[in-house]
Design a protein around this motif. Structure first.
Motif, short mmCIF file in Angstrom:
data_model
loop_
_atom_site.label_atom_id
_atom_site.label_comp_id
_atom_site.label_asym_id
_atom_site.label_seq_id
_atom_site.Cartn_x
_atom_site.Cartn_y
_atom_site.Cartn_z
N MET A 1 30.50 3.49 -15.61
CA MET A 1 29.91 4.77 -14.94
C MET A 1 29.54 5.67 -15.76
N VAL A 2 28.18 6.60 -15.60
CA VAL A 2 27.86 7.54 -16.31
C VAL A 2 27.76 8.79 -15.45
N ALA A 3 27.46 9.85 -16.05
CA ALA A 3 27.69 11.17 -15.49
C ALA A 3 26.22 11.28 -14.28
N GLY A 4 26.65 11.44 -13.11
CA GLY A 4 25.59 11.56 -12.40
C GLY A 4 25.15 10.20 -11.73
N ALA A 5 25.69 9.07 -12.09
CA ALA A 5 25.17 7.78 -11.73
C ALA A 5 25.70 7.38 -10.25
N SER A 6 25.09 6.62 -9.56
CA SER A 6 25.12 6.21 -8.24
C SER A 6 25.46 4.76 -8.15
N GLU A 7 25.69 4.25 -9.16
CA GLU A 7 25.86 2.83 -9.36
C GLU A 7 26.85 2.43 -10.54
N THR A 8 27.22 1.23 -10.46
CA THR A 8 27.90 0.64 -11.75
C THR A 8 26.98 -0.23 -12.58
N ARG A 9 27.28 -0.37 -13.75
CA ARG A 9 26.48 -0.95 -14.48
C ARG A 9 27.16 -1.55 -15.75
N GLY A 10 26.22 -2.26 -16.63
CA GLY A 10 26.75 -2.87 -17.91
C GLY A 10 27.22 -4.15 -17.83
N TYR B 1 19.42 -1.77 -17.99
CA TYR B 1 20.72 -2.15 -17.60
C TYR B 1 20.23 -2.52 -15.89
N GLU B 2 19.37 -2.05 -15.26
CA GLU B 2 19.12 -2.42 -13.83
C GLU B 2 18.28 -3.50 -13.89
N ALA B 3 17.51 -4.09 -14.99
CA ALA B 3 16.80 -5.32 -15.05
C ALA B 3 18.02 -6.30 -15.34
N ALA B 4 18.92 -6.23 -15.94
CA ALA B 4 19.93 -7.13 -16.32
C ALA B 4 20.78 -7.16 -15.10
N THR C 1 27.02 -8.09 12.07
CA THR C 1 28.50 -8.72 11.67
C THR C 1 28.50 -10.03 11.22
N GLY C 2 29.43 -10.06 10.30
CA GLY C 2 29.62 -11.55 9.68
C GLY C 2 28.76 -11.61 8.22
N LEU C 3 28.56 -10.52 7.85
CA LEU C 3 27.83 -10.73 6.39
C LEU C 3 28.71 -10.43 5.40
N THR C 4 28.73 -11.09 4.30
CA THR C 4 29.58 -10.69 2.92
C THR C 4 28.48 -9.98 2.17
N ILE C 5 28.63 -8.74 1.87
CA ILE C 5 27.65 -7.77 1.01
C ILE C 5 28.18 -7.36 -0.16
N ILE C 6 27.64 -7.88 -1.49
CA ILE C 6 28.09 -7.57 -2.60
C ILE C 6 27.01 -6.56 -3.34
N THR C 7 27.50 -5.44 -3.68
CA THR C 7 26.58 -4.53 -4.31
C THR C 7 27.34 -3.77 -5.39
N ASN C 8 26.39 -3.16 -6.46
CA ASN C 8 26.69 -2.19 -7.40
C ASN C 8 26.79 -0.84 -7.20
N SER C 9 26.05 -0.57 -5.79
CA SER C 9 25.67 0.85 -5.31
C SER C 9 26.73 1.52 -4.46
N LEU C 10 27.06 2.71 -5.32
CA LEU C 10 27.86 3.60 -4.74
C LEU C 10 27.42 3.98 -3.23
N HIS C 11 26.40 4.54 -3.12
CA HIS C 11 25.68 5.05 -2.04
C HIS C 11 25.73 3.88 -0.95
N ALA C 12 25.15 2.74 -0.94
CA ALA C 12 25.33 1.74 -0.20
C ALA C 12 26.73 1.51 0.28
N ALA C 13 27.66 1.43 -0.74
CA ALA C 13 28.89 0.94 -0.48
C ALA C 13 29.57 2.08 0.76
N ILE C 14 29.31 3.44 0.41
CA ILE C 14 29.83 4.38 1.34
C ILE C 14 29.09 4.15 2.51
#
Length: 258
Positions: free
Chosen positions: A149-158, A192-195, A114-127
């Motif tokens: 988003m690109v086809a089949g992606a599980s994260e936001t990027r760019g 894109y992951e490294a950025a 409890t009590g965390l603020t979680i910031i992510t670009n991962s759709l799987h993690a968010a779900i």
């Protein structure tokens, strides 16, 4: 050395060099020519590389397995790493999570906190973090970063995602790299992951890496964190048998065996 470990290390060489000779595979991994030949055949069968005279050439296709495949691999070890990483966190902290397979498992562990603020670009993690009944209230504040988003992606990027990261400041960035090397640090196969990783690290006070033992000593195509930027490495018990482990333990401030 298990074949899965050998294949991971050969893929890492391919991601860094683009091509690798049979002789180098034999010397780098300390294996026989026959074992190297079987591994080369297996990598071609997996669509990871193409056999050529004297070795392998990387294909333009993604050299890292999809997230669903990576999540199933070393699942027990990754779960233990995720639990150990979760134990390092405290209510009130703001954290970044990248879109790695181990950090996705970490997201499941964070649901009990409890009590965390979680910031992510991962759709799987968010779900996973938001997987509660409609009438319930989330125990943590969840921020899903926007972006392309690109086809089949599980994260936001760019660039949109990177720019959004700079709106926030975090206590800790938790990341699951493609590999970690005592001299070169942590890296990714994709730019894109490294950025995204670089931006999250820059906006955080501390960096915790979650990496199973197969990733130790692996230097990927793009390094995003020097050893001096890494606060903690969380790995599994298999790491102690790896030749690279002692050097990493000497180089990093804290190494935790899950």
């Amino acid at each position: 050395m298990l074949q899965e470990t050998r294949l991971h290390r050969i893929r890492a060489l391919l991601s860094h060099l683009g091509q690798v000779s049979t002789e180098r595979i034999i010397n780098e991994l300390g294996i026989s020519r026959e074992t190297a030949r079987r591994d080369i055949i297996e990598l071609e069968a997996q669509g990871m590389a193409k056999r050529v005279h004297g070795g392998l050439v990387a294909l333009q296709a993604e050299a890292e397995a999809p997230l669903t495949v990576r999540s199933a691999s070393m699942a027990k070890e990754k779960r233990a790493i995720a639990r150990a990483a979760a134990s390092l966190l405290k209510p009130g902290q703001t954290i970044f999570l990248d879109a790695g397979s181990t950090t996705t498992l970490l997201a499941e562990e964070l649901r009990t906190m409890t009590g965390l603020t979680i910031i992510t670009n991962s759709l799987h993690a968010a779900i996973r973090l938001s997987a509660v009944d409609e009438q319930e209230t989330l125990k943590n504040t969840l921020i899903l970063l926007g972006g392309n988003m690109v086809a089949g992606a599980s994260e936001t990027r760019g660039d949109l995602t990177v720019n959004e990261i700079y709106r926030y400041r975090a206590d800790i960035a938790l990341m699951s790299p493609f590999g970690i090397d005592a001299r070169q640090g942590a890296g990714s196969f994709h730019s894109y992951e490294a950025a995204i990783a670089s931006a999250m690290i820059r906006q955080s006070d501390h960096l915790i890496l979650l990496a199973d033992h197969r990733k130790l000593g692996i230097n990927s195509r793009i390094n995003y964190a020097a050893p001096a930027e890494i606060s903690t490495l969380v790995t599994d018990g298999g790491a102690e048998a790896r030749a690279e482990f002692d050097e990493l333990r000497q180089q990093l401030p804290q190494v935790i065996i899950a």
